[in-house]
Motif scaffolding. Structure first.
Motif, short mmCIF file in Angstrom:
data_model
loop_
_atom_site.label_atom_id
_atom_site.label_comp_id
_atom_site.label_asym_id
_atom_site.label_seq_id
_atom_site.Cartn_x
_atom_site.Cartn_y
_atom_site.Cartn_z
N UNK A 297 0.87 -1.18 0.00
CA UNK A 297 0.00 0.00 0.00
C UNK A 297 0.90 1.23 0.00
N UNK A 298 0.89 1.97 -1.07
CA UNK A 298 1.78 3.12 -1.23
C UNK A 298 1.13 4.39 -0.68
N UNK A 299 0.90 4.41 0.62
CA UNK A 299 0.28 5.55 1.29
C UNK A 299 0.94 5.75 2.66
N UNK A 300 0.90 6.99 3.14
CA UNK A 300 1.38 7.27 4.48
C UNK A 300 0.21 7.08 5.44
N UNK A 301 0.16 5.91 6.05
CA UNK A 301 -0.94 5.56 6.93
C UNK A 301 -0.49 5.64 8.39
N UNK A 302 -1.18 6.44 9.18
CA UNK A 302 -0.94 6.50 10.62
C UNK A 302 -2.19 5.98 11.33
N UNK A 303 -2.13 5.89 12.65
CA UNK A 303 -3.24 5.28 13.38
C UNK A 303 -4.54 6.04 13.17
N UNK A 304 -4.47 7.36 13.06
CA UNK A 304 -5.70 8.15 12.90
C UNK A 304 -6.39 7.88 11.57
N UNK A 305 -5.67 7.29 10.62
CA UNK A 305 -6.27 6.97 9.32
C UNK A 305 -7.33 5.88 9.44
N UNK A 306 -7.26 5.08 10.49
CA UNK A 306 -8.26 4.03 10.68
C UNK A 306 -9.63 4.65 10.91
N UNK A 307 -9.70 5.66 11.76
CA UNK A 307 -10.95 6.34 12.06
C UNK A 307 -11.49 7.07 10.83
N UNK A 308 -10.59 7.69 10.08
CA UNK A 308 -10.98 8.39 8.86
C UNK A 308 -11.53 7.40 7.83
N UNK A 309 -10.83 6.28 7.66
CA UNK A 309 -11.25 5.27 6.68
C UNK A 309 -12.62 4.70 7.04
N UNK A 310 -12.83 4.45 8.31
CA UNK A 310 -14.11 3.94 8.81
C UNK A 310 -15.25 4.86 8.37
N UNK A 311 -15.05 6.16 8.55
CA UNK A 311 -16.08 7.14 8.20
C UNK A 311 -16.30 7.22 6.69
#
Length: 364
Positions: A297-311
């Motif tokens: 996955x060629x993205x800068x994913x941090x923990x907060x991205x989980x909440x964003x992705x969920x939404x």
């Protein structure tokens, strides 16, 4: 200043209180007691020292009352180091789960680069420079959140006579909208992570759990087994800002995560304590970056991205904003509309298929 006294429940001690009147809250405890019948020299000495402290407290309270309406701060209340006042305010007013007040203190101390600052040095110019420091170092609503707490502290300090005029009265708390949108995970990337090994299985399971529940890092790190009941998450941890409890139905993947954690800790009975054993946020994000890379996955994913992705994924399926806001622990849809969504074009063929259609031979 009157000091009242009363016997303890078992009658062996005298408890002392400030007597301001007969209404509720007008008889606060001094925190001091003496023995009614001292049994030995140690208790007799204790009584003597306690009465001396009581007299000191009486004198201090008298001075405090007399100073009301004057520009004088009693010496026993004045803190020469403004950082001491700031820290005391933080300790007295902090709320569980809300880190803005504590972080505002940490950033102010980092900004001034010293352990001592006199109230006289906290000027309007210093406040303006602190506001700029926050805007230069943080994005989004973070600068506004930190500076608004700083303003709250200075407002209290002004009422406590540390300042004649509030030095930050005319300086606004400003946000710093980011021009870079935070990355989010798509459906295929969810599946890629599920099927990719991670160096730390606890981190993998906790992150996947966040992807399927919308929990923040602080929520999942502090989550306990008692919060889980009948495949539902019943807890206040995601609702610290509003103070209201939220009951969330758990996705089968989230339930599967909990079952794996149970298997890992070999619990035969109902487990207790924290669900996940996690390192620091920085440590978790480092492992997360490698895991994302391993999943191609060629993205800068941090923990907060989980909440964003969920939404975002729920929004893509046309789930209404109030429902998403509830699942995220918000009482309004403001954050969903502003932060936890993306405006992106849908598949054109699918969209135009919604238009009225009737088969007409002459057009074929």
């Amino acid at each position: 200043m009157n000091i009242g006294e009363k016997l303890s429940k078992n009658g062996d001690k005298i408890l002392y209180f400030y007597d301001y009147g007969r209404k509720a809250g007008q008889r606060p405890s001094t925190g001091i007691f003496t023995y009614v019948n001292p049994k030995n020299q140690e208790q007799r000495n204790f009584n003597k020292e306690a009465l001396k402290i009581l007299e000191t407290k009486r004198a201090q309270r008298t001075i405090e009352v007399q100073s009301i309406g004057t520009p004088i701060i009693p010496a026993h209340m004045f803190k020469a180091n403004f950082l001491d006042y700031y820290l005391e305010y933080v300790e007295l007013n902090k709320r569980e789960g809300n880190r803005h007040l504590n972080n505002s203190f940490a950033q102010f101390k980092k900004f001034i680069k010293k352990d001592f600052i006199s109230p006289v040095d906290v000027t309007e110019n210093l406040c303006k420079r602190f506001q700029r420091y926050l805007l230069d170092n943080f994005s989004g609503d973070t600068p506004a959140n930190y500076y608004s707490r700083f303003k709250r502290v200075l407002k209290a300090a002004t009422k406590d006579k540390y300042f004649i005029d509030n030095p930050t009265e005319e300086i606004a708390a400003k946000s710093n909208p980011s021009t870079d949108l935070k990355e989010n995970l798509e459906v295929d990337e969810y599946l890629a992570l599920l099927n990719t090994p991670c160096l730390n299985q606890q981190i993998k399971l906790a992150f996947v759990f966040c992807c399927y529940t919308g929990l923040r890092w602080v929520d999942v790190k502090s989550m306990e087994w008692q919060d889980i009941n009948n495949h539902k998450l019943t807890t206040r941890i995601i609702q610290n800002k509003t103070g209201q409890p939220v009951v969330l139905a758990l996705h089968p993947i989230a339930i599967g995560v909990l079952n794996q954690v149970r298997d890992m800790i070999c619990e035969l009975s109902k487990p207790s304590g924290k669900v996940f054993s996690l390192p620091t946020a920085d440590g978790a994000n480092k492992v997360l970056l490698q895991w994302v890379k391993d999943a191609a996955i060629n993205k800068k994913i941090t923990w907060s991205c989980a909440r964003l992705s969920f939404s975002i994924l729920l929004k893509d399926k046309n789930v209404d904003d109030p429902t998403i806001a509830y699942l995220l622990g918000h009482t309004t849809t403001e954050q969903v509309q502003k932060t936890y969504k993306r405006h992106r074009p849908k598949n054109q063929d699918e969209v135009i298929s919604y238009l009225p259609y009737q088969k007409m031979e002459r057009w074929l």
